[in-house]
Scaffold this motif. Structure first.
Motif, PDB file in Angstrom:
ATOM      1  N   ARG A 121      75.540  52.649 -46.620  1.00 31.47           N
ATOM      2  CA  ARG A 121      75.999  51.864 -45.475  1.00 31.47           C
ATOM      3  C   ARG A 121      76.994  52.647 -44.630  1.00 31.47           C
ATOM      4  O   ARG A 121      77.800  53.420 -45.157  1.00 31.47           O
ATOM      5  CB  ARG A 121      76.674  50.565 -45.945  1.00 31.47           C
ATOM      6  N   ASN A 122      76.896  52.429 -43.336  1.00 35.06           N
ATOM      7  CA  ASN A 122      77.882  52.930 -42.383  1.00 35.06           C
ATOM      8  C   ASN A 122      78.056  51.876 -41.307  1.00 35.06           C
ATOM      9  O   ASN A 122      77.258  51.787 -40.367  1.00 35.06           O
ATOM     10  CB  ASN A 122      77.444  54.251 -41.758  1.00 35.06           C
ATOM     11  N   GLY A 123      79.068  51.053 -41.457  1.00 34.91           N
ATOM     12  CA  GLY A 123      79.251  49.949 -40.524  1.00 34.91           C
ATOM     13  C   GLY A 123      78.131  48.933 -40.663  1.00 34.91           C
ATOM     14  O   GLY A 123      77.861  48.414 -41.752  1.00 34.91           O
ATOM     15  N   ASN A 124      77.437  48.650 -39.561  1.00 38.87           N
ATOM     16  CA  ASN A 124      76.327  47.695 -39.573  1.00 38.87           C
ATOM     17  C   ASN A 124      74.996  48.342 -39.940  1.00 38.87           C
ATOM     18  O   ASN A 124      73.987  47.642 -40.069  1.00 38.87           O
ATOM     19  CB  ASN A 124      76.211  47.022 -38.200  1.00 38.87           C
ATOM     20  N   ARG A 125      74.971  49.644 -40.076  1.00 41.99           N
ATOM     21  CA  ARG A 125      73.728  50.346 -40.394  1.00 41.99           C
ATOM     22  C   ARG A 125      73.592  50.522 -41.908  1.00 41.99           C
ATOM     23  O   ARG A 125      74.560  50.875 -42.581  1.00 41.99           O
ATOM     24  CB  ARG A 125      73.675  51.706 -39.705  1.00 41.99           C
ATOM     25  N   THR A 126      72.395  50.261 -42.412  1.00 44.59           N
ATOM     26  CA  THR A 126      72.124  50.413 -43.842  1.00 44.59           C
ATOM     27  C   THR A 126      70.854  51.239 -44.047  1.00 44.59           C
ATOM     28  O   THR A 126      69.969  51.266 -43.181  1.00 44.59           O
ATOM     29  CB  THR A 126      71.948  49.047 -44.529  1.00 44.59           C
ATOM     30  N   ARG A 188      80.260  47.822 -53.906  1.00 45.88           N
ATOM     31  CA  ARG A 188      80.356  48.904 -52.930  1.00 45.88           C
ATOM     32  C   ARG A 188      81.330  49.966 -53.429  1.00 45.88           C
ATOM     33  O   ARG A 188      82.389  49.654 -53.973  1.00 45.88           O
ATOM     34  CB  ARG A 188      80.812  48.381 -51.566  1.00 45.88           C
TER      35      ARG A 188
END
Length: 333
Positions: A121-126, A188
């Motif tokens: 994950r990076n912020g809203n991107r998975t 996480r």
């Protein structure tokens, strides 16, 4: 690169060497790096072959490493960075001109590496992908395609990879992101300063879990996932020890069998798997070209003749000799 003739790869002429090229010496470090990247040039000599195939033997006068003096600054880390560049100690295998594989390909390999399915994950991107848990690597590595898909932009960094043949310097970046086991997405874990570069690659892996569970009793009942030629995008090294070490006792099987390891990223396998065939059966259809049906009949007749045993009955051999003598007497008369 031919050492017997004068040649400048930047000007593409034979009037001078690139070391004495006035045009190339006017470029700064960023411009030289841009020229090498955009034209797929060698980082050691500037020619059109990959760096892994460079045969340059003359060392640099400033650092005594094998590259041209005019390319010294693009092969050295920038000032103000860490005092020593991290090195990857895992087995490296160069099987392509532009890609360095950080782990061995798994075809016909009887040793299983720890593979886990994860969510990056990076912020809203998975991104749902597979990760290699490598105890022998000193640095965590994320493939460039995954970093681009996640929109990761880190601090520029150079990484030195030691191979059997040479020392290769990769120009990339250090990125940070979070990771979760695919089976427990609510958990996480933060990964800081993972290295990413376009020249890195990870080999495919296969886990024939159903076959292994039939062969080894200690694998039955465990939530192991079968993997069929999966492409990992993340290699987690020893800089993230809490993610690659067991969180409960390792279960060992009989000699020649893999061990089961449970980490924070789930259950995985590690070690030898003797008697498991990874190669795929290949079906072949062979043809024999012929010019005419007569040739075809001739070939078939020759094949049949090869199956006939070289044996003659004694009576037949004697009768044949007598017939020949009778014919000779008739011809003489």
């Amino acid at each position: 690169m031919d050492r017997r003739t004068t040649y400048c790869p930047y000007c593409n002429n034979t009037n001078h060497y690139v070391n004495s090229c006035a045009n190339f010496n006017q470029l700064n470090r960023e411009q030289k790096e841009s020229w090498i990247r955009s034209n797929n040039r060698c980082w050691h000599c500037g020619c059109g072959h990959p760096a892994v195939k460079c045969t340059l033997k003359a060392p640099c006068k400033m650092c005594n490493r094998k590259h041209l003096l005019v390319l010294h600054e693009v092969n050295e880390r920038a000032e103000g960075k860490a005092p020593a560049m991290a090195t990857v100690e895992s087995c490296l295998m160069n099987t392509a001109s532009e890609v360095s594989y950080v782990n061995r390909p798994s075809y016909d390999c009887k040793v299983l590496l720890k593979i886990s399915k994860v969510i990056i994950r990076n912020g809203n991107r998975t991104l749902e992908a597979y990760a290699v848990l490598d105890d022998g690597s000193q640095r965590t590595i994320l493939l460039h395609a995954a970093a681009k898909k996640l929109g990761l932009e880190g601090k520029p960094e150079d990484l030195a990879l030691h191979t059997v043949r040479q020392l290769q310097v990769l120009h990339g970046a250090a990125v940070s992101f979070t990771i979760s086991p695919a089976a427990e997405p609510t958990k996480r874990f933060k990964i800081h300063s993972a290295f990413t570069a376009e020249q890195l690659g990870l080999a495919e892996h296969t886990y024939p879990v159903s076959t292994l569970q039939k062969k080894y009793r200690h694998l039955t009942g465990l939530p192991l996932q079968s993997l069929n030629r999966v492409d990992p995008v993340l290699l987690i090294g020893s800089d993230c020890t809490h993610l690659i070490t067991p969180i409960e006792p390792v279960q060992l099987g009989p000699p020649g069998g893999p061990a089961t390891v449970r980490t924070h990223l789930g259950w995985t396998l590690q070690g030898p798997a003797q008697g498991i065939k990874h190669s795929r059966d290949v079906t072949q259809c062979l043809f024999t070209p012929t010019l005419s049906p007569t040739d075809l009949f001739s070939h078939v007749e020759k094949l049949w003749q090869m199956d006939v045993l070289p044996y003659r009955r004694k009576k037949s051999a004697v009768r044949s000799r007598q017939d020949q003598e009778a014919v000779c007497i008739l011809q003489e008369q």
